[in-house]
Design a protein around this motif. Structure first.
Motif, PDB file in Angstrom:
ATOM      1  N   ALA A  65       0.830  -1.214   0.000  1.00 49.11           N
ATOM      2  CA  ALA A  65       0.000   0.000   0.000  1.00 49.11           C
ATOM      3  C   ALA A  65       0.856   1.252   0.000  1.00 49.11           C
ATOM      4  O   ALA A  65       0.571   2.232  -0.710  1.00 49.11           O
ATOM      5  N   ALA A 123       1.191   4.119  -2.840  1.00 48.86           N
ATOM      6  CA  ALA A 123       0.923   5.518  -2.500  1.00 48.86           C
ATOM      7  C   ALA A 123       2.076   6.427  -2.905  1.00 48.86           C
ATOM      8  O   ALA A 123       1.868   7.599  -3.233  1.00 48.86           O
ATOM      9  N   ARG A 174       1.741   9.520  -9.409  1.00 48.00           N
ATOM     10  CA  ARG A 174       0.830  10.427  -8.696  1.00 48.00           C
ATOM     11  C   ARG A 174      -0.593  10.358  -9.272  1.00 48.00           C
ATOM     12  O   ARG A 174      -1.291  11.358  -9.367  1.00 48.00           O
ATOM     13  N   ALA A 180      -3.634   5.641  -6.103  1.00 52.94           N
ATOM     14  CA  ALA A 180      -4.461   5.751  -4.897  1.00 52.94           C
ATOM     15  C   ALA A 180      -5.398   4.552  -4.765  1.00 52.94           C
ATOM     16  O   ALA A 180      -5.612   4.032  -3.663  1.00 52.94           O
ATOM     17  N   SER A 233      -3.380   1.552  -3.705  1.00 49.61           N
ATOM     18  CA  SER A 233      -2.998   1.720  -2.308  1.00 49.61           C
ATOM     19  C   SER A 233      -4.150   1.340  -1.388  1.00 49.61           C
ATOM     20  O   SER A 233      -3.955   0.667  -0.364  1.00 49.61           O
ATOM     21  N   SER A 234      -5.357   1.739  -1.739  1.00 48.56           N
ATOM     22  CA  SER A 234      -6.530   1.400  -0.919  1.00 48.56           C
ATOM     23  C   SER A 234      -6.805  -0.095  -0.940  1.00 48.56           C
ATOM     24  O   SER A 234      -7.171  -0.686   0.081  1.00 48.56           O
ATOM     25  N   LEU A 294      -0.073   6.250   6.139  1.00 48.66           N
ATOM     26  CA  LEU A 294      -0.320   5.977   4.733  1.00 48.66           C
ATOM     27  C   LEU A 294      -0.948   7.180   4.038  1.00 48.66           C
ATOM     28  O   LEU A 294      -0.556   7.543   2.917  1.00 48.66           O
ATOM     29  N   VAL A 295      -1.914   7.815   4.679  1.00 48.06           N
ATOM     30  CA  VAL A 295      -2.561   8.987   4.082  1.00 48.06           C
ATOM     31  C   VAL A 295      -1.556  10.129   3.913  1.00 48.06           C
ATOM     32  O   VAL A 295      -1.549  10.825   2.899  1.00 48.06           O
ATOM     33  N   LEU A 342       0.434   9.379   0.931  1.00 48.50           N
ATOM     34  CA  LEU A 342      -0.362   9.574  -0.279  1.00 48.50           C
ATOM     35  C   LEU A 342      -0.491  11.059  -0.610  1.00 48.50           C
ATOM     36  O   LEU A 342      -0.362  11.462  -1.770  1.00 48.50           O
ATOM     37  N   THR A 379       0.982  13.213  -4.129  1.00 43.34           N
ATOM     38  CA  THR A 379      -0.181  13.496  -4.959  1.00 43.34           C
ATOM     39  C   THR A 379      -0.105  14.931  -5.459  1.00 43.34           C
ATOM     40  O   THR A 379       0.238  15.841  -4.695  1.00 43.34           O
ATOM     41  N   ASN A 431      -7.821  11.822  -5.714  1.00 40.30           N
ATOM     42  CA  ASN A 431      -7.040  10.680  -5.237  1.00 40.30           C
ATOM     43  C   ASN A 431      -7.464  10.238  -3.843  1.00 40.30           C
ATOM     44  O   ASN A 431      -7.648   9.048  -3.569  1.00 40.30           O
ATOM     45  N   PHE A 463      -9.321   6.791  -2.694  1.00 40.27           N
ATOM     46  CA  PHE A 463      -8.706   5.963  -1.654  1.00 40.27           C
ATOM     47  C   PHE A 463      -9.705   5.629  -0.557  1.00 40.27           C
ATOM     48  O   PHE A 463      -9.906   4.450  -0.218  1.00 40.27           O
TER      49      PHE A 463
END
Length: 505
Positions: A176, A180, A185, A190, A193-194, A214-215, A218, A222, A230, A234
């Motif tokens: 993930a 991310a 990008r 995204a 990654s989710s 993780l966020v 991301l 991005t 994105n 996600f």
């Protein structure tokens, strides 16, 4: 005129396309030349004596393998009543592997099938860690250092081999994060990654605590113009995928507590509030402190430097998500709740990344700053490498499962197939595969109404044999039927710590 212009422009475009492809291939080829030997060494170190070490020290290994067998044998989610102790994706993966490789019919012991999956997971984790390190702009050398730390630390090898859902969840969280941090990008990054983070959560739900890290990663990778899209993709994708678990419970009428059935909400309550706490890491007399000390006793050279480098990780923008991921997990150890035995598994890759990231940062600052990583390399050559080599060598010679296998063989050779044999979850599966119809996992003796009614209607008098290591008094206090059976039993064989007792003889 148009035709002439097209002819004149075509030679200009073509060379650009031809030049990019070899350059891109050379770029990946260099990474593969670094990663390939690393994976070979990691496979040898983690796979050598896979069955013998560690020994049979945690019943969870047997539990997850047995649940995988139940999926293949009779389409169940567990070998006993599934009570939503964890989401079932983890042992579904083990079941898929066992089905594809005919694992339960060929392996010397059922738990070996699960350990083979853990080996594959560890190697995949090494590759993903290298990819993540490169996307965090570590050069290939320092990315290789991160993989070497993660793959070769005796602490890591100890836990990588054991059949824990945390190993699969850690592999997916690395996937993930690598997605991310994709240089594209894109919305697709995204989405992937989710998907990987949802897979991690559906293997081990507690990994969700790493969502902020993780966020953050991301967001950092991005483009501002598409960031809302994105993040929206996600969170919606992650929410929908994870929601499949409570929806499954709802469809089975097992979402909320009720008479006569298990429930997801009760299991979550028990996981969060029903278990006795292990104490805080800040309390030297706590179980959490003792467990953490056992980790550093096995190897202090990965975890401690990683934790000490958390402030440095938080101070450097490209390493900040890694510092956050490690900090969150350390803070959770200080809260005073229950700390699982395998909790350390998800700390290891982030500790390795922080150590390698700090080295990369200092090395990239020029000749003056390179003295620090050079000194660290010399220290590692003098202290760390010999210590790791000695520990790994001893591990390679240790057959910690020999006693359990010998006890299993004795039961198979000397006990009728319809006997009620109370045992641990390692031996339980091997007895089932040997044709025993009524083995009982020790924790079900006094806790499963179906077992008590159908297999043990006369309580301790229904037990024929007890085959297990001696249990703590606190354990037997919670299992009065088992305690009574052991009290009236005769020892008929002993294999190291495993004792075979005949009840009522």
């Amino acid at each position: 005129m148009t035709a002439v212009l097209e002819v004149e422009r075509s030679p200009v475009r073509a060379p650009a396309v031809v030049e990019r492809r070899p350059s891109r291939w050379r770029h990946h080829r260099r990474s593969l030349l670094v990663l390939g030997p690393l994976l070979l060494v990691a496979g040898l170190v983690n796979g050598w004596n896979l069955h013998g070490w560690p020994g049979r020290i945690n019943d969870d290994e047997g539990t997850y393998v047995n649940q995988a067998w139940a999926m293949l044998d009779h389409g169940g989610l567990s070998h006993y009543t599934y009570w939503y102790d964890h989401p079932f994706l983890g042992w579904a993966i083990i079941a898929g592997y066992a089905g594809l490789t005919d694992g339960f019919d060929r392996a010397p012991s059922a738990v070996m099938v699960g350990r083979e999956v853990m080996l594959i997971s560890a190697l995949a984790g090494c590759a993903l860690l290298f990819l993540l390190a490169r996307r965090l702009r570590l050069n290939r050398g320092w990315a290789a250092v991160a993989v070497a730390l993660f793959a070769l630390s005796p602490l890591a090898v100890f836990f990588h081999r054991m059949v824990f859902l945390d190993n699969l969840a850690t592999m997916f969280i690395l996937a993930a994060m690598a997605a991310a941090a994709s240089p594209r990008r894109s919305v697709g990054a995204a989405l992937w990654s989710s998907i990987w983070f949802a897979s991690a959560t559906l293997c081990k739900e507690t990994i969700v605590i790493l969502l902020p890290a993780l966020v953050w990663l991301l967001v950092r990778h991005t483009d501002k113009r598409t960031r809302k899209w994105n993040l929206g993709v996600f969170f919606v994708s992650f929410g929908v995928l994870v929601a499949s678990y409570p929806v499954f419970a709802l469809l089975k009428n097992e979402l909320l507590p009720g008479e006569g059935h298990v429930s997801l909400s009760w299991a979550l309550w028990w996981q969060l509030f029903g278990r006795s706490g292990s104490g805080s890491l800040l309390d030297p007399s706590s179980g959490t402190f003792s467990l953490a000390k056992s980790w550093t006793d096995l190897d202090p050279w990965l975890l401690l430097p990683g934790v000490l480098l958390i402030p440095a990780g938080l101070a450097v923008a490209r390493l900040r998500p890694i510092g956050i991921a490690l900090l969150i997990q350390v803070v959770m150890m200080c809260r005073g709740g229950y700390l699982p035995f395998a909790y350390v598994i998800a700390l290891l890759p982030f500790a390795a990344l922080l150590v390698a990231g700090a080295g990369d940062l200092l090395w990239s600052r020029g000749r003056t700053w390179r003295a620090a990583p050079v000194a660290a390399a010399v220290l590692a050559a003098v202290l760390v490498v010999p210590a790791w080599a000695a520990t790994l060598y001893e591990q390679s010679k240790t057959d910690g499962s020999a006693n359990s296998r010998a006890a299993t063989r004795w039961v198979v050779d000397n006990v009728p197939r319809d006997a009620v044999v109370v045992t641990d979850d390692y031996i339980w599966m091997d007895l089932k595969l040997a044709g025993f119809t009524r083995p009982v996992w020790l924790w079900k003796v006094d806790t499963d109404p179906e077992v008590m009614a159908e297999v043990l209607p006369a309580g301790a008098a229904s037990i024929d044999y007890v085959v297990m290591a001696d249990q703590a008094d606190s354990t037997l206090a919670s299992l009065p039927t088992l305690k009574e059976g052991i009290a009236g039993a005769t020892v008929v064989a002993r294999f190291g710590e495993i004792v075979v007792r005949r009840v009522g003889a």
